[in-house]
Design an enzyme around this catalytic site. Structure first.
Site, short mmCIF file in Angstrom:
data_model
loop_
_atom_site.label_atom_id
_atom_site.label_comp_id
_atom_site.label_asym_id
_atom_site.label_seq_id
_atom_site.Cartn_x
_atom_site.Cartn_y
_atom_site.Cartn_z
N ASP A 79 39.62 48.63 21.32
CA ASP A 79 38.80 49.11 22.44
C ASP A 79 37.54 48.23 22.48
OD1 ASP A 79 37.05 50.38 24.12
OD2 ASP A 79 37.39 52.39 23.30
N ILE A 80 37.37 47.47 23.55
CA ILE A 80 36.27 46.49 23.57
C ILE A 80 34.90 47.14 23.82
CG2 ILE A 80 37.73 44.54 24.20
CD1 ILE A 80 36.50 44.80 27.08
N ALA A 136 39.08 44.80 31.72
CA ALA A 136 38.00 45.14 32.67
C ALA A 136 38.36 46.45 33.36
CB ALA A 136 37.85 44.05 33.72
N THR A 176 39.21 47.35 36.86
CA THR A 176 39.59 46.52 38.00
C THR A 176 39.86 47.31 39.29
OG1 THR A 176 41.88 46.56 37.21
CG2 THR A 176 40.55 44.67 36.58
N THR A 227 34.71 37.56 38.84
CA THR A 227 35.35 37.78 40.15
C THR A 227 34.59 37.16 41.32
OG1 THR A 227 35.87 39.55 41.73
CG2 THR A 227 34.14 40.03 40.16
N TYR A 267 31.91 47.40 41.61
CA TYR A 267 32.75 46.51 40.79
C TYR A 267 32.09 45.14 40.66
CZ TYR A 267 36.61 43.33 39.69
OH TYR A 267 37.40 42.35 39.14
N LYS A 290 30.37 43.45 37.28
CA LYS A 290 30.90 42.18 36.78
C LYS A 290 29.78 41.14 36.69
CE LYS A 290 34.82 41.22 36.07
NZ LYS A 290 35.62 41.32 34.81
N TRP A 306 41.56 37.75 43.95
CA TRP A 306 42.82 38.24 44.53
C TRP A 306 44.00 38.00 43.57
CZ3 TRP A 306 43.26 37.19 50.52
CH2 TRP A 306 42.02 37.47 51.12
N1 LIG Z 1 42.93 42.09 39.84
C1 LIG Z 1 42.23 41.30 40.67
O1 LIG Z 1 42.51 41.19 41.86
C2 LIG Z 1 41.08 40.50 40.11
C3 LIG Z 1 40.34 39.69 40.99
C4 LIG Z 1 39.28 38.95 40.48
C5 LIG Z 1 38.96 39.02 39.14
N2 LIG Z 1 39.67 39.83 38.31
C6 LIG Z 1 39.30 39.90 36.89
O2 LIG Z 1 40.35 39.31 36.14
C7 LIG Z 1 40.45 39.96 34.88
C8 LIG Z 1 41.89 40.37 34.63
O3 LIG Z 1 42.28 41.28 35.67
P1 LIG Z 1 43.71 41.97 35.68
O4 LIG Z 1 44.06 42.23 37.10
O5 LIG Z 1 44.64 41.21 34.81
O6 LIG Z 1 43.35 43.37 34.98
P2 LIG Z 1 44.31 44.60 34.68
O7 LIG Z 1 45.71 44.27 35.03
O8 LIG Z 1 43.66 45.81 35.29
O9 LIG Z 1 44.24 44.69 33.09
C9 LIG Z 1 43.09 45.10 32.42
C10 LIG Z 1 43.52 45.62 31.07
O10 LIG Z 1 42.33 46.01 30.34
C11 LIG Z 1 42.66 47.22 29.67
N3 LIG Z 1 41.46 47.96 29.25
C12 LIG Z 1 40.81 48.94 29.92
N4 LIG Z 1 39.80 49.43 29.17
C13 LIG Z 1 39.83 48.76 28.00
C14 LIG Z 1 39.06 48.84 26.80
N5 LIG Z 1 38.06 49.72 26.66
N6 LIG Z 1 39.36 48.00 25.77
C15 LIG Z 1 40.39 47.13 25.88
N7 LIG Z 1 41.16 47.01 26.99
C16 LIG Z 1 40.89 47.82 28.03
C17 LIG Z 1 43.48 47.97 30.69
O11 LIG Z 1 44.14 49.05 30.07
P3 LIG Z 1 44.49 50.37 30.98
O12 LIG Z 1 45.33 49.88 32.11
O13 LIG Z 1 45.21 51.25 30.00
O14 LIG Z 1 43.16 50.92 31.43
C18 LIG Z 1 44.42 46.87 31.16
O15 LIG Z 1 45.55 46.73 30.31
C19 LIG Z 1 39.43 41.08 34.91
O16 LIG Z 1 38.26 40.66 34.28
C20 LIG Z 1 39.15 41.30 36.38
O17 LIG Z 1 37.87 41.82 36.61
C21 LIG Z 1 40.73 40.56 38.76
#
Ligand SMILES: NC(=O)c1ccc[n+]([C@@H]2O[C@H](COP(=O)([O-])OP(=O)(O)OC[C@H]3O[C@@H](n4cnc5c(N)ncnc54)[C@H](OP(=O)(O)O)[C@@H]3O)[C@@H](O)[C@H]2O)c1
Length: 312
Positions: free
Chosen positions: A59-60, A83, A85, A126, A151, A155, A176
Site C-alpha cells: 500500500d503506497i 493512483a 484514476t 496526466t 483529479y 496529480k 487518455w
Molecule cells: N487512465 C487514464 O486515462 C490515465 C490518463 C492519464 C494519466 N493516467 C495516470 O497513469 C497512471 C496509470 O493509470 P492506470 O489507468 O494504469 O491506473 P489503474 O488501471 O486505475 O491502476 C491503478 C492501480 O493502483 C492501485 N492502487 C490503488 N490504491 C493503491 C494503494 N494505496 N497502493 C498501491 N496501489 C494502489 C489500484 O488498485 P485498485 O483497483 O484495487 O484500487 C490499481 O490496481 C496513473 O498515475 C494515472 O493517474 C491515467
C-alpha cells in the site's frame, strides 16, 4: 538492479509486466491487493505462460511498508503506476482526502524512500493538470498547470511533492490511457457500438489516446538502458496525433467493424458531468523524443494493435 512497480494490477502496471518479461533486471510487481484474477488470462495470451503474474501486497500510502520493501530488496528504481484514476469520482467532497492521499501524499512517500537510498522514482501524471486556460497549441512541460478538477489538481500536487523531496525522478504526463487490461474507454465503446443503434459522443474535448503498452515500452527502454542518468524532470508522453472523443469512438467502431451503430458528435454540455474536462489537452512530446531518442506510434496504429490483442 531491482525495480519495484506499484499499481501492477492496473492498466499500465500490467503492461509493465508484459514488457519486463525476460529482462536481466529483477522486477517486483506490487499493488494494494495481491490478487488480480481478471488480468491473468490476458497476461498469458500476450506474453506466454511463463510471465510473472504474481503481485506482492504494498500500500503506497504506508511509508514504513515502502521503506521495508525497498531495504529488504535493495530497490533502486520505483515505477509508480498506482493512483486514484476515477476522474468523476474524485469530485465527491467526501473522497477528497483519499484522492489527495493517493495522488499527492503517496508519491511523496515513494520519493522519500528513493531519496534515502539514492534511487530513481518514475511517476505517472496526466494531461488533466492542464485545461483551465483556452489552449490551442500542444502543452509543454514547463507550462503552468491549470487543472479543471480534483483529479488533475491532486496529480499536480503529487508532481510538486516529488520535486520538493529532491529525489531523482522522471514524471511522465500521459493522456487518455487504454489497454487490454481493466476498464477503459476503448472497451466501453467496443461494447456500446456493438449493442446500441445510436450513440452521441463529445467532439469538443480534444487530446491524444495512449496505448499503455507503448508507454510501458518507453519507460522500460529508459530504465533498462539507463537513459535516465542526468535527465531528471517532467516529460510528456502520449501516442502521436490528435482527436476528439467522437473521432476516437468512430475509429474504434471502424477497426472492429461495428457498422450498425450511428455515432454522432455532440457538445459536452449535453452530458451532465460532475467535472469539467479540458477542452484541449494535447501534449507536446518534443522533449521526450529529443532527450531519450524514442519513436512514438500514431494513435490509430496502436489502437488497432490493442483491439487485435483484446479480441484474441
Ligand atoms: N487512465 C487514464 O486515462 C490515465 C490518463 C492519464 C494519466 N493516467 C495516470 O497513469 C497512471 C496509470 O493509470 P492506470 O489507468 O494504469 O491506473 P489503474 O488501471 O486505475 O491502476 C491503478 C492501480 O493502483 C492501485 N492502487 C490503488 N490504491 C493503491 C494503494 N494505496 N497502493 C498501491 N496501489 C494502489 C489500484 O488498485 P485498485 O483497483 O484495487 O484500487 C490499481 O490496481 C496513473 O498515475 C494515472 O493517474 C491515467
Amino acid at each position: 538492479m531491482t525495480i519495484l512497480v506499484t499499481g501492477a494490477n492496473g492498466q499500465l502496471g500490467n503492461e509493465m509486466r508484459v514488457v519486463a518479461k525476460g529482462s536481466k533486471n529483477k522486477y517486483i510487481f506490487t499493488d494494494v491487493c495481491d490478487d488480480h484474477p481478471e488480468s491473468v488470462d490476458m497476461l498469458h495470451k500476450l506474453a506466454g505462460e511463463d510471465i510473472d503474474t504474481s503481485t506482492t501486497k504494498l500500500d503506497i500510502t504506508n511509508l514504513d511498508a515502502i521503506r521495508k520493501m525497498v531495504q529488504e530488496n535493495d530497490v533502486k528504481v520505483i515505477v509508480n503506476c498506482a493512483a486514484w484514476t476515477n476522474v468523476d469520482g474524485a469530485e465527491d467532497p467526501e473522497k477528497y482526502e483519499l484522492v489527495e492521499l493517493l495522488n499527492a501524499k503517496a508519491p511523496e512517500n515513494l520519493a522519500l524512500a528513493m531519496k534515502e537510498v539514492g534511487g530513481l522514482l518514475v511517476h505517472i501524471s496526466t494531461d488533466y493538470v492542464f485545461g483551465g486556460d483556452p489552449y490551442n497549441t500542444p502543452c509543454k512541460e514547463d507550462q503552468k498547470g491549470t487543472p479543471t478538477g480534483v483529479y488533475g489538481l491532486t496529480k499536480l500536487h503529487g508532481e510538486k511533492n516529488i520535486q520538493n523531496t529532491g529525489v531523482d525522478h522522471l514524471i511522465f504526463r500521459t493522456a487518455w490511457l487504454y489497454s487490454e487490461f481493466g476498464k477503459n474507454f476503448v472497451k466501453t465503446m467496443l461494447n456500446l457500438t456493438a449493442t446500441k443503434p445510436q450513440l452521441k459522443v463529445v467532439f469538443d474535448q480534444v487530446g491524444t489516446p495512449t496505448y499503455a503498452y507503448d508507454l510501458a515500452v518507453a519507460i522500460f527502454d529508459i530504465i533498462e538502458n539507463r537513459k535516465f542518468d542526468g535527465n531528471t524532470g517532467i516529460y510528456h508522453y502520449s501516442n502521436e496525433g490528435v482527436c476528439s472523443w467522437f473521432d476516437f469512438t468512430k475509429m474504434i467502431a471502424e477497426v472492429v467493424g461495428n457498422t450498425g451503430c450511428d455515432v454522432q458528435p455532440c457538445h459536452s454540455n449535453e452530458f451532465p458531468s460532475p467535472v469539467k474536462r479540458p477542452a484541449y489537452s494535447v501534449l507536446d512530446k518534443s522533449k521526450i523524443k529529443g532527450i531519450f531518442e524514442i519513436t512514438i506510434p500514431f494513435w490509430v496504429d496502436s489502437l488497432k494493435k490493442c483491439i487485435i490483442n483484446y479480441s484474441k
